[in-house]
Scaffold this motif. Structure first.
Motif, PDB file in Angstrom:
ATOM      1  N   GLU A  36       0.854  -1.185   0.000  1.00  4.21           N
ATOM      2  CA  GLU A  36       0.000   0.000   0.000  1.00  4.21           C
ATOM      3  C   GLU A  36       0.891   1.237   0.000  1.00  4.21           C
ATOM      4  N   SER A  37       0.456   2.259  -0.714  1.00  2.26           N
ATOM      5  CA  SER A  37       1.354   3.387  -0.942  1.00  2.26           C
ATOM      6  C   SER A  37       0.815   4.714  -0.437  1.00  2.26           C
ATOM      7  N   ILE A  38       1.756   5.603  -0.161  1.00  2.00           N
ATOM      8  CA  ILE A  38       1.449   7.018   0.038  1.00  2.00           C
ATOM      9  C   ILE A  38       1.636   7.673  -1.323  1.00  2.00           C
ATOM     10  N   LYS A  39       0.685   8.484  -1.751  1.00  2.00           N
ATOM     11  CA  LYS A  39       0.717   9.040  -3.105  1.00  2.00           C
ATOM     12  C   LYS A  39       0.913  10.555  -3.055  1.00  2.00           C
ATOM     13  N   ILE A  40       1.901  11.006  -3.800  1.00  2.00           N
ATOM     14  CA  ILE A  40       2.243  12.426  -3.862  1.00  2.00           C
ATOM     15  C   ILE A  40       2.102  12.892  -5.310  1.00  2.00           C
ATOM     16  N   SER A  41       1.434  14.012  -5.504  1.00  2.91           N
ATOM     17  CA  SER A  41       1.205  14.507  -6.870  1.00  2.91           C
ATOM     18  C   SER A  41       2.457  15.152  -7.449  1.00  2.91           C
ATOM     19  N   ASP A  42       2.384  15.489  -8.737  1.00  2.00           N
ATOM     20  CA  ASP A  42       3.516  16.146  -9.391  1.00  2.00           C
ATOM     21  C   ASP A  42       3.696  17.578  -8.913  1.00  2.00           C
ATOM     22  N   ARG A  43       2.778  18.049  -8.057  1.00  2.00           N
ATOM     23  CA  ARG A  43       2.918  19.366  -7.436  1.00  2.00           C
ATOM     24  C   ARG A  43       3.365  19.248  -5.973  1.00  2.00           C
ATOM     25  N   GLY A  44       3.642  18.011  -5.523  1.00  4.69           N
ATOM     26  CA  GLY A  44       4.077  17.794  -4.153  1.00  4.69           C
ATOM     27  C   GLY A  44       2.947  17.723  -3.150  1.00  4.69           C
ATOM     28  N   ILE A  45       1.700  17.562  -3.635  1.00  7.58           N
ATOM     29  CA  ILE A  45       0.529  17.499  -2.759  1.00  7.58           C
ATOM     30  C   ILE A  45       0.246  16.051  -2.366  1.00  7.58           C
ATOM     31  N   VAL A  46      -0.084  15.837  -1.088  1.00  7.96           N
ATOM     32  CA  VAL A  46      -0.456  14.497  -0.624  1.00  7.96           C
ATOM     33  C   VAL A  46      -1.838  14.155  -1.169  1.00  7.96           C
ATOM     34  N   LEU A  47      -1.921  13.109  -1.971  1.00  6.04           N
ATOM     35  CA  LEU A  47      -3.197  12.661  -2.523  1.00  6.04           C
ATOM     36  C   LEU A  47      -3.794  11.511  -1.721  1.00  6.04           C
ATOM     37  N   ASP A  48      -2.954  10.715  -1.111  1.00  6.72           N
ATOM     38  CA  ASP A  48      -3.421   9.563  -0.339  1.00  6.72           C
ATOM     39  C   ASP A  48      -2.372   9.216   0.709  1.00  6.72           C
ATOM     40  N   GLY A  49      -2.804   8.994   1.950  1.00  7.04           N
ATOM     41  CA  GLY A  49      -1.879   8.605   3.007  1.00  7.04           C
ATOM     42  C   GLY A  49      -1.796   9.578   4.165  1.00  7.04           C
ATOM     43  N   GLN A  50      -2.710  10.564   4.204  1.00  5.05           N
ATOM     44  CA  GLN A  50      -2.642  11.573   5.262  1.00  5.05           C
ATOM     45  C   GLN A  50      -2.802  10.976   6.661  1.00  5.05           C
ATOM     46  N   HIS A  51      -3.660   9.945   6.803  1.00  5.13           N
ATOM     47  CA  HIS A  51      -3.851   9.334   8.118  1.00  5.13           C
ATOM     48  C   HIS A  51      -2.593   8.583   8.562  1.00  5.13           C
ATOM     49  N   ARG A  52      -1.939   7.922   7.627  1.00  2.00           N
ATOM     50  CA  ARG A  52      -0.695   7.227   7.961  1.00  2.00           C
ATOM     51  C   ARG A  52       0.402   8.207   8.349  1.00  2.00           C
ATOM     52  N   LEU A  53       0.468   9.314   7.622  1.00  2.00           N
ATOM     53  CA  LEU A  53       1.484  10.319   7.935  1.00  2.00           C
ATOM     54  C   LEU A  53       1.233  10.944   9.306  1.00  2.00           C
ATOM     55  N   GLU A  54      -0.015  11.240   9.610  1.00  2.00           N
ATOM     56  CA  GLU A  54      -0.352  11.785  10.931  1.00  2.00           C
ATOM     57  C   GLU A  54       0.014  10.790  12.030  1.00  2.00           C
ATOM     58  N   ALA A  55      -0.218   9.511  11.779  1.00  2.00           N
ATOM     59  CA  ALA A  55       0.091   8.476  12.772  1.00  2.00           C
ATOM     60  C   ALA A  55       1.592   8.365  12.994  1.00  2.00           C
ATOM     61  N   ILE A  56       2.371   8.528  11.941  1.00  2.35           N
ATOM     62  CA  ILE A  56       3.834   8.506  12.079  1.00  2.35           C
ATOM     63  C   ILE A  56       4.288   9.645  12.978  1.00  2.35           C
ATOM     64  N   VAL A  57       3.708  10.830  12.757  1.00  4.96           N
ATOM     65  CA  VAL A  57       4.071  11.992  13.564  1.00  4.96           C
ATOM     66  C   VAL A  57       3.711  11.764  15.032  1.00  4.96           C
ATOM     67  N   LEU A  58       2.483  11.296  15.288  1.00  2.00           N
ATOM     68  CA  LEU A  58       2.020  11.119  16.664  1.00  2.00           C
ATOM     69  C   LEU A  58       2.747   9.992  17.389  1.00  2.00           C
ATOM     70  N   SER A  59       3.084   8.941  16.661  1.00  2.00           N
ATOM     71  CA  SER A  59       3.783   7.812  17.291  1.00  2.00           C
ATOM     72  C   SER A  59       5.248   8.124  17.554  1.00  2.00           C
ATOM     73  N   GLY A  60       5.792   9.062  16.749  1.00  2.00           N
ATOM     74  CA  GLY A  60       7.210   9.388  16.884  1.00  2.00           C
ATOM     75  C   GLY A  60       8.112   8.309  16.324  1.00  2.00           C
ATOM     76  N   LYS A  61       7.545   7.409  15.524  1.00  2.00           N
ATOM     77  CA  LYS A  61       8.313   6.298  14.975  1.00  2.00           C
ATOM     78  C   LYS A  61       8.248   6.307  13.448  1.00  2.00           C
ATOM     79  N   SER A  62       9.232   5.667  12.843  1.00  4.18           N
ATOM     80  CA  SER A  62       9.298   5.586  11.382  1.00  4.18           C
ATOM     81  C   SER A  62       8.669   4.284  10.895  1.00  4.18           C
ATOM     82  N   ILE A  63       8.125   4.310   9.692  1.00  2.00           N
ATOM     83  CA  ILE A  63       7.635   3.083   9.069  1.00  2.00           C
ATOM     84  C   ILE A  63       8.175   2.998   7.644  1.00  2.00           C
TER      85      ILE A  63
END
Length: 258
Positions: A49-76
């Motif tokens: 499963e992927s995090i998707k970034i547009s050609d303009r650098g905009i997050v298209l899919d994966g915002q919840h996963r990214l927020e969880a990475i920030v809150l957990s303080g851990k890398s995936i």
């Protein structure tokens, strides 16, 4: 140009990408919390499963996963796809399918009772019988619990199938699992009497429970906890060798005797 790679996303990189998270759907705190628990418990896996970034650098899919990475303080470690065209009609096609459930994962692995067992796990968590399971568990959490004690869950589901003529399978399965974990032989005997209505003496808690269950709406989701509680009250009387003419519920939710 679209390209993809496997990247270890740390909290700093996640924060940077989230600065360019515009036009996405509203964040779900419940989903983020589930992902945080999965990450902290070491349940997160590289699965394609992927995090998707547009050609303009905009997050298209994966915002919840990214927020969880920030809150957990851990890398995936995850797949990241870059360069997706930021144009009309593309975003609407992303993440349009249904997420796989714990039942789906069980079927893929050839595990029995794939429909009943996950609902048993959630029924136990909802009843909160001394368990640390959260009622808003993610599918990954549910599956990890099942994997950790599958044999006992399978026995509970088999017992639930034998009682489905009178009670919702997830309800009897949840009760059976909780009781059998503490009193395996007594629960096996209680279930045998309840499912076949044999070897029962007058005043048996089994008779009182059967009468009580037959009067309750079988399919009512709202009554699941009440039904489990009635089962526990009858089982406790069975453990103590007490006669029981009628099942009455007290002000505090019943718990299986220790």
């Amino acid at each position: 140009m679209i390209n993809s790679e496997v990247i270890t996303v740390n909290p700093e990189r996640a924060k940077l990408w989230l600065m360019h998270n515009t036009g996405n759907r509203k964040l779900s705190k419940g989903r983020i919390n589930k992902y945080v628990r999965d990450i902290n418990a070491g349940l997160w896996r590289l699965n394609g499963e992927s995090i998707k970034i547009s050609d303009r650098g905009i997050v298209l899919d994966g915002q919840h996963r990214l927020e969880a990475i920030v809150l957990s303080g851990k890398s995936i470690e995850t797949v990241v796809i870059f360069g997706i065209p930021h144009e009309r009609g593309v975003f609407e096609t992303i993440d349009a399918g249904l997420p796989r459930s714990a039942s789906d994962a069980m079927r893929v692995e050839g595990m029995k009772y794939a429909t009943v067992i996950p609902s048993v796990v959630r029924a136990i968590a909802n009843y909160d019988s001394g368990t640390t399971w959260d009622r808003s568990m993610s599918h990954v959490e549910v599956k990890s619990i099942i994997d950790g004690d599958y044999d006992n869950f399978e026995r509970a589901a088999k017992a639930a199938d034998a009682m489905k003529h009178i009670v919702v399978p997830s309800v009897w399965g949840a009760f059976y699992y909780m009781a059998a974990r503490r009193w395996p032989e007594s629960m096996a005997n209680f279930h045998e009497q309840s499912s076949h209505m044999i070897n029962i003496s007058s005043g048996s808690p089994v008779i009182a429970l059967n009468r009580s269950l037959s009067l309750m709406p079988k399919k009512s989701k709202a009554d699941k906890n009440k039904i489990i509680e009635r089962c526990i009250v009858a089982f406790n009387a069975h453990l103590q060798g007490r006669q029981l003419a009628k099942i009455s519920l007290g002000p505090k939710r019943a718990q299986i005797l220790k």
